[in-house]
Design a protein around this motif. Structure first.
Motif, mmCIF file in Angstrom:
data_model
loop_
_atom_site.group_PDB
_atom_site.id
_atom_site.type_symbol
_atom_site.label_atom_id
_atom_site.label_comp_id
_atom_site.label_asym_id
_atom_site.label_seq_id
_atom_site.Cartn_x
_atom_site.Cartn_y
_atom_site.Cartn_z
ATOM 1 N N LEU A 85 0.800 -1.221 0.000
ATOM 2 C CA LEU A 85 0.000 0.000 0.000
ATOM 3 C C LEU A 85 0.837 1.278 0.000
ATOM 4 N N PRO A 86 1.890 1.405 0.818
ATOM 5 C CA PRO A 86 2.690 2.636 0.754
ATOM 6 C C PRO A 86 3.348 2.858 -0.606
ATOM 7 N N VAL A 87 3.781 1.781 -1.253
ATOM 8 C CA VAL A 87 4.402 1.903 -2.572
ATOM 9 C C VAL A 87 3.382 2.411 -3.590
ATOM 10 N N ALA A 88 2.180 1.871 -3.542
ATOM 11 C CA ALA A 88 1.134 2.292 -4.474
ATOM 12 C C ALA A 88 0.748 3.750 -4.241
ATOM 13 N N LEU A 89 0.634 4.157 -2.994
ATOM 14 C CA LEU A 89 0.282 5.541 -2.694
ATOM 15 C C LEU A 89 1.377 6.505 -3.139
ATOM 16 N N LEU A 90 2.633 6.139 -2.924
ATOM 17 C CA LEU A 90 3.736 6.988 -3.356
ATOM 18 C C LEU A 90 3.785 7.089 -4.877
ATOM 19 N N ALA A 91 3.534 5.976 -5.575
ATOM 20 C CA ALA A 91 3.515 6.003 -7.036
ATOM 21 C C ALA A 91 2.390 6.888 -7.559
ATOM 22 N N ALA A 92 1.231 6.807 -6.936
ATOM 23 C CA ALA A 92 0.103 7.640 -7.354
ATOM 24 C C ALA A 92 0.396 9.113 -7.111
ATOM 25 N N LEU A 93 0.984 9.419 -5.975
ATOM 26 C CA LEU A 93 1.336 10.813 -5.676
ATOM 27 C C LEU A 93 2.377 11.338 -6.655
ATOM 28 N N THR A 94 3.376 10.525 -6.968
ATOM 29 C CA THR A 94 4.406 10.921 -7.926
ATOM 30 C C THR A 94 3.805 11.179 -9.303
ATOM 31 N N ALA A 95 2.931 10.291 -9.744
ATOM 32 C CA ALA A 95 2.300 10.465 -11.058
ATOM 33 C C ALA A 95 1.443 11.719 -11.092
ATOM 34 N N GLN A 96 0.694 11.961 -10.032
ATOM 35 C CA GLN A 96 -0.168 13.144 -10.001
ATOM 36 C C GLN A 96 0.660 14.425 -10.000
ATOM 37 N N GLN A 97 1.739 14.441 -9.248
ATOM 38 C CA GLN A 97 2.572 15.639 -9.177
ATOM 39 C C GLN A 97 3.377 15.854 -10.466
ATOM 40 N N THR A 98 3.657 14.780 -11.195
ATOM 41 C CA THR A 98 4.464 14.890 -12.413
ATOM 42 C C THR A 98 3.634 15.251 -13.637
ATOM 43 N N PHE A 99 2.478 14.655 -13.774
ATOM 44 C CA PHE A 99 1.728 14.771 -15.024
ATOM 45 C C PHE A 99 0.486 15.652 -14.947
ATOM 46 N N ALA A 100 0.245 16.334 -13.831
ATOM 47 C CA ALA A 100 -0.975 17.133 -13.715
ATOM 48 C C ALA A 100 -0.656 18.567 -13.334
ATOM 49 N N VAL A 101 -1.355 19.472 -13.977
ATOM 50 C CA VAL A 101 -1.365 20.882 -13.599
ATOM 51 C C VAL A 101 -2.836 21.266 -13.576
ATOM 52 N N GLY A 102 -3.382 21.437 -12.382
ATOM 53 C CA GLY A 102 -4.818 21.670 -12.264
ATOM 54 C C GLY A 102 -5.565 20.437 -12.739
ATOM 55 N N HIS A 103 -6.418 20.635 -13.732
ATOM 56 C CA HIS A 103 -7.174 19.515 -14.300
ATOM 57 C C HIS A 103 -6.598 19.055 -15.635
ATOM 58 N N ASP A 104 -5.440 19.558 -16.006
ATOM 59 C CA ASP A 104 -4.849 19.246 -17.301
ATOM 60 C C ASP A 104 -3.724 18.228 -17.158
ATOM 61 N N LEU A 105 -3.622 17.367 -18.156
ATOM 62 C CA LEU A 105 -2.523 16.408 -18.247
ATOM 63 C C LEU A 105 -1.397 17.070 -19.024
ATOM 64 N N VAL A 106 -0.183 17.089 -18.456
ATOM 65 C CA VAL A 106 0.943 17.744 -19.109
ATOM 66 C C VAL A 106 2.154 16.820 -19.158
ATOM 67 N N VAL A 107 2.944 17.020 -20.180
ATOM 68 C CA VAL A 107 4.244 16.352 -20.290
ATOM 69 C C VAL A 107 5.260 17.470 -20.468
ATOM 70 N N ASP A 108 6.091 17.674 -19.437
ATOM 71 C CA ASP A 108 7.049 18.770 -19.476
ATOM 72 C C ASP A 108 8.374 18.311 -18.879
ATOM 73 N N ALA A 109 9.137 19.217 -18.353
ATOM 74 C CA ALA A 109 10.467 18.900 -17.825
ATOM 75 C C ALA A 109 10.408 17.904 -16.670
ATOM 76 N N ARG A 110 9.321 17.927 -15.915
ATOM 77 C CA ARG A 110 9.193 16.982 -14.800
ATOM 78 C C ARG A 110 9.167 15.545 -15.287
ATOM 79 N N THR A 111 8.615 15.338 -16.470
ATOM 80 C CA THR A 111 8.576 13.994 -17.041
ATOM 81 C C THR A 111 9.995 13.495 -17.331
ATOM 82 N N ALA A 112 10.821 14.363 -17.859
ATOM 83 C CA ALA A 112 12.215 13.991 -18.119
ATOM 84 C C ALA A 112 12.943 13.699 -16.815
#
Length: 102
Positions: free
Chosen positions: A41-68
């Motif tokens: 469970l902690p691994v899954a929660l950390l992965a979800a948090l990482t994905a949300q912080q990396t690929f989201a800005v507000g309600h938009d899906l973004v691919v930017d420098a954070r992805t790299a």
């Protein structure tokens, strides 16, 4: 006033979750499926948090420098680099891409 209502509701919710965990019979926590869930469970929660912080800005899906930066961190993890190197690689690549793209 809404902020304080949210703070109180969160505090009550956290206390309730903790109380439910303490009221759980000990035998239920010793089952192999419960142990596996508690380990993953902690691994899954950390992965979800990482994905949300990396690929989201507000309600938009973004691919930017954070992805790299995330890709650099993943590559460093695959090479079994120490944690500090993984974080450093992510930071350097993210800032390098930001500097290049303006």
């Amino acid at each position: 006033m809404n902020v304080w209502l949210a703070v109180v509701a969160t505090a009550v919710g956290c206390y309730a979750v903790k109380l439910i965990g303490l009221m759980e019979p000990e035998g239920d926590l010793e089952r192999p499926s419960a142990r596996r869930l508690a380990a993953l469970l902690p691994v899954a929660l950390l992965a979800a948090l990482t994905a949300q912080q990396t690929f989201a800005v507000g309600h938009d899906l973004v691919v930017d420098a954070r992805t790299a930066g995330l890709a650099a961190a993943a590559l460093a993890l695959l090479w079994r680099a120490p944690f500090l190197i993984v974080v450093g690689a992510a930071v350097l690549v993210t800032e390098g891409v930001r500097a290049i793209t303006g």
